[in-house]
Design a protein around this motif. Structure first.
Motif, PDB file in Angstrom:
ATOM      1  N   LEU A  59       0.826  -1.200   0.000  1.00 20.14           N
ATOM      2  CA  LEU A  59       0.000   0.000   0.000  1.00 20.14           C
ATOM      3  C   LEU A  59       0.866   1.257   0.000  1.00 20.14           C
ATOM      4  CD1 LEU A  59      -2.777  -1.022   2.570  1.00 20.14           C
ATOM      5  CD2 LEU A  59      -3.015  -0.836   0.091  1.00 20.14           C
ATOM      6  N   GLY A  60       1.936   1.230   0.791  1.00 19.19           N
ATOM      7  CA  GLY A  60       2.825   2.380   0.846  1.00 19.19           C
ATOM      8  C   GLY A  60       3.482   2.663  -0.496  1.00 19.19           C
ATOM      9  N   LEU A  61       3.935   1.618  -1.178  1.00 15.51           N
ATOM     10  CA  LEU A  61       4.550   1.782  -2.490  1.00 15.51           C
ATOM     11  C   LEU A  61       3.544   2.321  -3.512  1.00 15.51           C
ATOM     12  CD1 LEU A  61       6.786  -1.404  -2.724  1.00 15.51           C
ATOM     13  CD2 LEU A  61       7.577   0.969  -2.654  1.00 15.51           C
ATOM     14  N   CYS A  62       2.311   1.823  -3.458  1.00 18.64           N
ATOM     15  CA  CYS A  62       1.271   2.316  -4.367  1.00 18.64           C
ATOM     16  C   CYS A  62       1.010   3.806  -4.126  1.00 18.64           C
ATOM     17  CB  CYS A  62      -0.018   1.529  -4.184  1.00 18.64           C
ATOM     18  SG  CYS A  62       0.042  -0.154  -4.833  1.00 18.64           S
ATOM     19  N   ALA A  63       0.942   4.191  -2.852  1.00 14.95           N
ATOM     20  CA  ALA A  63       0.708   5.598  -2.515  1.00 14.95           C
ATOM     21  C   ALA A  63       1.847   6.476  -3.014  1.00 14.95           C
ATOM     22  CB  ALA A  63       0.535   5.755  -1.006  1.00 14.95           C
ATOM     23  N   TYR A  66      -7.982  13.482 -11.888  1.00 16.79           N
ATOM     24  CA  TYR A  66      -6.881  12.620 -11.418  1.00 16.79           C
ATOM     25  C   TYR A  66      -6.242  13.223 -10.172  1.00 16.79           C
ATOM     26  CZ  TYR A  66      -2.550   9.888 -11.551  1.00 16.79           C
ATOM     27  OH  TYR A  66      -1.501   9.058 -11.229  1.00 16.79           O
ATOM     28  N   VAL A  67      -6.021  14.536 -10.185  1.00 16.43           N
ATOM     29  CA  VAL A  67      -5.435  15.210  -9.018  1.00 16.43           C
ATOM     30  C   VAL A  67      -6.337  15.023  -7.797  1.00 16.43           C
ATOM     31  CG1 VAL A  67      -4.902  17.473  -8.017  1.00 16.43           C
ATOM     32  CG2 VAL A  67      -4.097  16.900 -10.312  1.00 16.43           C
ATOM     33  N   GLY A  68      -7.637  15.208  -7.983  1.00 19.30           N
ATOM     34  CA  GLY A  68      -8.562  15.064  -6.869  1.00 19.30           C
ATOM     35  C   GLY A  68      -8.560  13.670  -6.271  1.00 19.30           C
ATOM     36  N   LEU A  69      -8.421  12.666  -7.129  1.00 13.73           N
ATOM     37  CA  LEU A  69      -8.423  11.288  -6.648  1.00 13.73           C
ATOM     38  C   LEU A  69      -7.082  10.867  -6.069  1.00 13.73           C
ATOM     39  CD1 LEU A  69     -10.381   9.404  -9.461  1.00 13.73           C
ATOM     40  CD2 LEU A  69     -11.135   9.793  -7.106  1.00 13.73           C
ATOM     41  N   PHE A  70      -6.000  11.184  -6.775  1.00 13.45           N
ATOM     42  CA  PHE A  70      -4.715  10.565  -6.463  1.00 13.45           C
ATOM     43  C   PHE A  70      -3.684  11.497  -5.837  1.00 13.45           C
ATOM     44  CE2 PHE A  70      -6.366   7.958 -10.082  1.00 13.45           C
ATOM     45  CZ  PHE A  70      -6.724   6.881  -9.296  1.00 13.45           C
ATOM     46  N   GLU A  71      -4.030  12.767  -5.625  1.00 12.15           N
ATOM     47  CA  GLU A  71      -3.184  13.641  -4.828  1.00 12.15           C
ATOM     48  C   GLU A  71      -3.878  13.983  -3.522  1.00 12.15           C
ATOM     49  OE1 GLU A  71      -0.637  15.146  -3.875  1.00 12.15           O
ATOM     50  OE2 GLU A  71      -1.341  16.955  -2.922  1.00 12.15           O
ATOM     51  N   MET A  72      -5.158  14.296  -3.596  1.00  9.18           N
ATOM     52  CA  MET A  72      -5.860  14.764  -2.405  1.00  9.18           C
ATOM     53  C   MET A  72      -6.681  13.688  -1.693  1.00  9.18           C
ATOM     54  SD  MET A  72      -7.336  18.411  -3.760  1.00  9.18           S
ATOM     55  CE  MET A  72      -6.320  19.639  -4.555  1.00  9.18           C
ATOM     56  N   GLY A  73      -7.187  12.708  -2.399  1.00  7.14           N
ATOM     57  CA  GLY A  73      -8.175  11.822  -1.787  1.00  7.14           C
ATOM     58  C   GLY A  73      -7.751  10.387  -1.588  1.00  7.14           C
ATOM     59  N   PHE A  74      -7.937   9.570  -2.623  1.00 13.53           N
ATOM     60  CA  PHE A  74      -7.778   8.122  -2.517  1.00 13.53           C
ATOM     61  C   PHE A  74      -6.388   7.725  -2.031  1.00 13.53           C
ATOM     62  CE2 PHE A  74      -6.555   4.126  -4.739  1.00 13.53           C
ATOM     63  CZ  PHE A  74      -7.414   3.267  -4.069  1.00 13.53           C
ATOM     64  N   THR A  75      -5.356   8.416  -2.515  1.00 21.96           N
ATOM     65  CA  THR A  75      -3.994   8.028  -2.156  1.00 21.96           C
ATOM     66  C   THR A  75      -3.723   8.267  -0.684  1.00 21.96           C
ATOM     67  OG1 THR A  75      -3.352   8.658  -4.390  1.00 21.96           O
ATOM     68  CG2 THR A  75      -1.578   8.280  -2.826  1.00 21.96           C
ATOM     69  N   TRP A  76      -4.294   9.318  -0.134  1.00 21.33           N
ATOM     70  CA  TRP A  76      -4.147   9.548   1.301  1.00 21.33           C
ATOM     71  C   TRP A  76      -4.682   8.351   2.098  1.00 21.33           C
ATOM     72  CZ3 TRP A  76      -7.564   9.596   5.346  1.00 21.33           C
ATOM     73  CH2 TRP A  76      -7.065  10.044   6.557  1.00 21.33           C
ATOM     74  N   LEU A  77      -5.793   7.780   1.644  1.00 26.26           N
ATOM     75  CA  LEU A  77      -6.358   6.627   2.342  1.00 26.26           C
ATOM     76  C   LEU A  77      -5.419   5.426   2.253  1.00 26.26           C
ATOM     77  CD1 LEU A  77     -10.077   6.938   1.197  1.00 26.26           C
ATOM     78  CD2 LEU A  77      -9.108   7.590   3.402  1.00 26.26           C
ATOM     79  N   LEU A  78      -4.792   5.234   1.090  1.00 26.18           N
ATOM     80  CA  LEU A  78      -3.813   4.148   0.956  1.00 26.18           C
ATOM     81  C   LEU A  78      -2.667   4.325   1.946  1.00 26.18           C
ATOM     82  CD1 LEU A  78      -3.378   3.719  -2.928  1.00 26.18           C
ATOM     83  CD2 LEU A  78      -4.578   2.182  -1.356  1.00 26.18           C
TER      84      LEU A  78
END
Length: 301
Positions: free
Chosen positions: A10-14, A220-232
């Motif tokens: 998970l850390g590597l994916c984030a 993409y920014v909203g999902l993978f900079e601000m949102g989903f990636t934080w959860l990962l």
């Protein structure tokens, strides 16, 4: 239950996703204004976080927290995401991606300086040495290897990039005092920020953004900079038996980011960027080793 293999994955994916943020910023800003990008990213992130809480059956907790302290959440939302990302994106709009993202990594050094008046911490010789070298790295990057000339490619852009580190450090210090659930708090910040970002976009951002590739980059920014990636990242830290082992993965991000910047944006990575980064990273390592309140789970971009 602790699961180091899952935490590492998970850390590597984030880290991989965060490493693409600088590239996505520049792609979106090629056609969108700063406030248009902020609007789309904040709304997408708010939707992603609300969807996650709904799936977890915790939306009721979010509404209770918002009703209990609406002004507190609104004030924090004004800092992050509204002010922080407005300033950061304005820096990206004026600077090459390699400069903006590398300078932004000095937030940990800025945090060390703010911890003196705010937390009453004392810095040792090693800390001050790391700070000096870190900001020397900023000057080298911003002047493209001619630090004594002080001829910046964009003085305003450099000031904004450094200013974003101050805003994030202040947000970090305030968030560290909160005893609430981190995921609930983050969702509350974005929910409060969403309607304000719409108003800002309509009044000063040029209206609603047009469809197209830039809009897709903003999503993409909203999902993978601000949102989903934080959860990962948050989950990775939570399930790891050794948090520092996962946390150290974040040092892969700046180098990976430069790879994406070169391959996708076509920027030629200046030797000064690599030299500056080599001076900045040790300072981040030193500050990561200092005892401090637990920070929000976020990697700088």
């Amino acid at each position: 239950m602790k699961d180091d293999q899952r935490a590492l994955l998970l850390g590597l994916c984030a880290v991989l996703l965060w490493s693409t943020a600088a590239t996505a910023f520049k792609l979106a800003l090629a056609e969108l204004s700063v406030l248009q990008l902020l609007f789309v990213a904040v709304w997408v992130s708010a939707a992603a976080l609300l969807g996650t809480l709904a799936w977890q059956g915790r939306l009721g907790l979010l509404w209770r927290e918002l009703r209990a302290a609406p002004l507190g959440f609104l004030a924090m939302a004004a800092l992050n995401p509204l002010l922080y990302y407005s300033v950061l994106l304005a820096a990206y709009d004026r600077l090459p991606a390699q400069q903006a993202q590398t300078i932004n990594y000095t937030w940990a050094i800025t945090l060390a300086l703010l911890s003196i008046p705010v937390l009453g911490q004392r810095l040792g010789f090693r800390d001050w040495l790391a700070i000096v070298f870190g900001y020397l790295g900023v000057v080298i990057i911003a002047t493209e290897g001619a630090p004594f000339s002080l001829a910046f490619s964009s003085g305003v852009g450099v000031t904004l990039a450094l200013g974003s580190t101050v805003i994030w450090a202040v947000f970090w210090l305030l968030s560290a005092r909160s005893k609430g659930d981190a995921a609930i708090s983050l969702a509350a910040y974005f929910v409060c920020a969403a309607p304000i970002s719409l108003v800002l976009c309509l009044l000063w951002g040029g209206g609603l953004p047009p469809s197209g590739g830039a809009l897709a980059s903003a999503v993409y920014v909203g999902l993978f900079e601000m949102g989903f990636t934080w959860l990962l990242w948050s989950t990775a830290l939570r399930v790891a038996s050794n948090v520092s082992r996962v946390g150290n993965l974040i040092f892969l991000s700046p180098m990976l980011s430069l790879v994406f910047i070169a391959l996708i944006l076509g920027e030629v990575i200046h030797p000064a960027t690599l030299l500056g980064l080599a001076l900045i990273l040790p300072g981040i390592v030193v500050q990561q080793g200092r005892p401090a309140p637990e920070p929000p789970d976020k990697a700088p971009q």
